[in-house]
Design an enzyme around this catalytic site. Structure first.
Site, PDB file in Angstrom:
ATOM      1  N   ASP A  37       0.853  -1.194   0.000  1.00 28.51           N
ATOM      2  CA  ASP A  37       0.000   0.000   0.000  1.00 28.51           C
ATOM      3  C   ASP A  37       0.885   1.238   0.000  1.00 28.51           C
ATOM      4  OD1 ASP A  37      -2.116   2.046   0.778  1.00 28.51           O
ATOM      5  OD2 ASP A  37      -3.290   0.212   0.935  1.00 28.51           O
ATOM      6  N   ASP A  75       4.283   2.647  -3.850  1.00 30.36           N
ATOM      7  CA  ASP A  75       3.318   3.335  -4.693  1.00 30.36           C
ATOM      8  C   ASP A  75       3.207   2.564  -6.006  1.00 30.36           C
ATOM      9  OD1 ASP A  75       1.959   5.141  -6.374  1.00 30.36           O
ATOM     10  OD2 ASP A  75       2.970   6.889  -5.535  1.00 30.36           O
ATOM     11  N   VAL A  76       1.997   2.180  -6.402  1.00 22.12           N
ATOM     12  CA  VAL A  76       1.840   1.395  -7.628  1.00 22.12           C
ATOM     13  C   VAL A  76       2.253   2.179  -8.871  1.00 22.12           C
ATOM     14  CG1 VAL A  76       0.056  -0.124  -6.698  1.00 22.12           C
ATOM     15  CG2 VAL A  76      -0.617   2.014  -7.834  1.00 22.12           C
ATOM     16  N   ASN A 102      -5.805  -4.190  -6.594  1.00 27.77           N
ATOM     17  CA  ASN A 102      -6.911  -3.524  -5.900  1.00 27.77           C
ATOM     18  C   ASN A 102      -6.673  -2.035  -5.660  1.00 27.77           C
ATOM     19  OD1 ASN A 102      -9.288  -3.504  -3.825  1.00 27.77           O
ATOM     20  ND2 ASN A 102      -7.502  -2.815  -2.647  1.00 27.77           N
ATOM     21  N   SER A 153     -14.931  -1.373 -11.599  1.00 20.20           N
ATOM     22  CA  SER A 153     -16.046  -0.633 -11.000  1.00 20.20           C
ATOM     23  C   SER A 153     -17.230  -0.699 -11.953  1.00 20.20           C
ATOM     24  CB  SER A 153     -15.632   0.825 -10.799  1.00 20.20           C
ATOM     25  OG  SER A 153     -16.729   1.661 -10.513  1.00 20.20           O
ATOM     26  N   TYR A 170     -11.790   8.686 -13.479  1.00 23.29           N
ATOM     27  CA  TYR A 170     -12.157   7.438 -12.814  1.00 23.29           C
ATOM     28  C   TYR A 170     -12.853   6.498 -13.800  1.00 23.29           C
ATOM     29  CZ  TYR A 170     -13.865   4.267  -9.216  1.00 23.29           C
ATOM     30  OH  TYR A 170     -14.111   3.149  -8.454  1.00 23.29           O
ATOM     31  N   LYS A 174     -11.237   2.976 -15.193  1.00 21.27           N
ATOM     32  CA  LYS A 174     -11.889   1.701 -14.899  1.00 21.27           C
ATOM     33  C   LYS A 174     -12.328   0.988 -16.177  1.00 21.27           C
ATOM     34  CE  LYS A 174     -11.440   1.794 -10.431  1.00 21.27           C
ATOM     35  NZ  LYS A 174     -10.576   0.813  -9.739  1.00 21.27           N
ATOM     36  N   THR A 205     -16.333   1.943   2.181  1.00 18.90           N
ATOM     37  CA  THR A 205     -14.932   2.083   2.581  1.00 18.90           C
ATOM     38  C   THR A 205     -14.599   3.568   2.608  1.00 18.90           C
ATOM     39  OG1 THR A 205     -14.016   2.080   0.334  1.00 18.90           O
ATOM     40  CG2 THR A 205     -14.400  -0.082   1.376  1.00 18.90           C
TER      41      THR A 205
END
Length: 270
Positions: A37, A75-76, A102, A153, A170, A174, A205
């Protein structure tokens, strides 16, 4: 025998929310966990991100259940740092069988900086690519197949998300995740590596249940357009985990290239 006995799962965004839920569930079923993460705030995201304490809590929850875990802050967006985190886990556990990409952000806000678009694409799309690419050489070389689950999503197959930079990015990111899934599923089938995506509607979340997102929904009148068909406002992380765990397991051994909605019927309304 537990579903994931002897297997190793690489999970990004594992410090809290869905990622923590996935890590705990797979550990309960026998998997060893490589958890990653960012554990830091991002200036384009108007809610608090995860912390090192959150990642430590995930590790603690896994260990309480008798599981083993290697957790790393990375960090991805940083392919080298992500690769190092993955390699640390493989050095400890000897391989990987399941990848759950994820990590993601939802920077919906009425007051957004110009870099919101790029941050969202870099994390939600390029970060997924980086995650899969970090694991692929090890999975292919091992020759034992595996399962890759990409978290998309309802915005990955519907034109929702509103008119802001964050909303547009976003939705675009996705959708891109679904394209990656379909391409990887074809490219990796000869290696018996299955690739699928999961498409949740809003989940309870911190990424969704926060003040900035609430104000954004209200400002653009998006509430009705983002509602589910079933009488539930927010799904719980475990609802997504149930689908992820099935796709990652041998119960779904011939399921690949599938975009699985877990959305209370939201997509069916569109």
């Amino acid at each position: 025998m537990s579903k994931f006995a002897g297997k190793v799962a690489f999970i990004t965004g594992a410090a809290r929310g869905q990622g923590r839920s996935h890590a705990i569930r797979l550990a309960e079923e026998g998997a060893r966990i490589i958890a990653v993460d960012i554990c830091a705030d991002i200036d384009s995201v108007h809610y608090s991100m995860s912390t090192p304490d959150d990642l430590a809590e995930t590790a603690s929850e896994v260990e309480k259940r008798g599981g083993k875990i290697v957790s790393r802050i990375a960090d991805v967006r940083d392919a080298d740092a992500l690769q190092k985190a993955f390699d640390d886990g493989v050095a400890e556990f000897g391989g990987v069988d399941v990848v759950i990409a994820n990590a993601g952000i939802s920077p919906m806000s009425v007051d957004e900086p110009a870099n919101t678009w790029q941050d969202t694409i870099d994390i939600n799309l390029t970060g997924v690519f980086n995650t899969v690419e970090a694991a692929l050489p090890t999975m292919i070389e091992a020759g034992r197949g595996g399962s890759i689950v990409l978290i998309s999503s309802t915005a990955g197959n519907n034109g929702v998300g509103g008119p802001t930079r964050g909303g547009l990015a976003y939705t675009a990111s996705k959708h891109g995740v679904m394209g990656l899934m379909r391409s990887y599923a074809n490219n990796l089938a000869s290696h018996s590596i299955r690739v699928n995506s999961v498409h949740p509607s809003a989940v309870n979340t911190p990424m969704v249940a926060n003040e900035a997102t609430g104000k954004w929904i209200e400002a653009f009148g998006l509430g009705d357009g983002m509602s589910n068909a079933l009488p539930v406002d927010l799904l719980e992380a475990v609802d997504i985990t149930n689908a992820v765990a099935w796709l990652a397991s041998d119960e779904a051994r011939y399921v690949t290239g599938v975009a699985l909605p877990v959305d209370g019927g939201a997509s069916n309304k569109k």
